[in-house]
Motif scaffolding. Structure first.
Motif, mmCIF file in Angstrom:
data_model
loop_
_atom_site.group_PDB
_atom_site.id
_atom_site.type_symbol
_atom_site.label_atom_id
_atom_site.label_comp_id
_atom_site.label_asym_id
_atom_site.label_seq_id
_atom_site.Cartn_x
_atom_site.Cartn_y
_atom_site.Cartn_z
ATOM 1 N N ARG A 84 0.841 -1.209 0.000
ATOM 2 C CA ARG A 84 0.000 0.000 0.000
ATOM 3 C C ARG A 84 0.873 1.254 0.000
ATOM 4 N NH1 ARG A 84 -3.818 -0.753 4.317
ATOM 5 N NH2 ARG A 84 -4.684 -2.237 2.849
ATOM 6 N N GLU A 87 2.427 1.599 -3.451
ATOM 7 C CA GLU A 87 1.437 2.027 -4.440
ATOM 8 C C GLU A 87 1.111 3.512 -4.299
ATOM 9 O OE1 GLU A 87 -0.884 -2.241 -4.967
ATOM 10 O OE2 GLU A 87 -1.694 -0.734 -3.586
ATOM 11 N N LYS A 92 0.096 4.689 -7.835
ATOM 12 C CA LYS A 92 -0.727 3.589 -8.338
ATOM 13 C C LYS A 92 -2.039 3.483 -7.552
ATOM 14 C CE LYS A 92 2.599 1.969 -11.015
ATOM 15 N NZ LYS A 92 2.600 2.343 -12.396
ATOM 16 N N ARG A 93 -2.066 4.084 -6.357
ATOM 17 C CA ARG A 93 -3.241 4.024 -5.491
ATOM 18 C C ARG A 93 -3.480 5.422 -4.926
ATOM 19 N NH1 ARG A 93 -5.442 0.102 -1.309
ATOM 20 N NH2 ARG A 93 -4.115 -1.451 -2.295
#
Length: 123
Positions: A84, A87, A92-93
């Protein structure tokens, strides 16, 4: 130097010299009042003539990590997992409300710096 609005770069450099001269003035003295006035004038001039670019939320997190010697592992502990954290840092998140709350409450990053829109990596 006479206390007056800062209009030119020469005025600006003079104001910075005055701030240096007055730095450390005793509280409650006329010198402290002058220091406060010069700082306010310099801040206004810098805001207009030397604006600092606003960081997006990911840049804000990276800067906060650098300033506080936090690692990606520290961010992973805060966000709940290494993937997480990776990312988020690699765009990416998107940050969730829960992540923003943790970054604000545990690391002290102002929430208003984290809730701004930013681009994710579409790849």
């Amino acid at each position: 130097m006479e206390l007056r609005p800062i209009v030119t770069e020469e005025d600006y450099r003079g104001a910075l010299r005055e701030i240096d001269r007055l730095w450390g003035a005793e509280p409650g003295t006329p010198e402290e009042a002058q220091l406060d006035a010069w700082v306010s004038l310099v801040e206004a001039y810098e805001k207009k003539h030397h604006p600092t670019p606003q960081l997006d939320p990911v840049e804000t997190i990276r800067a906060h990590m650098e300033w506080n010697d936090y690692t990606q592992a520290d961010l992973a502990r805060l966000l709940g997992s290494r993937s997480r954290a990776s990312e988020v840092l690699n765009r990416k998140r998107a940050l969730t409300l829960e992540m923003i709350h943790k970054l604000h409450s545990e690391w002290g990053i102002p929430a208003e710096l984290l809730v701004r829109p930013y681009d994710l990596d579409a790849a």
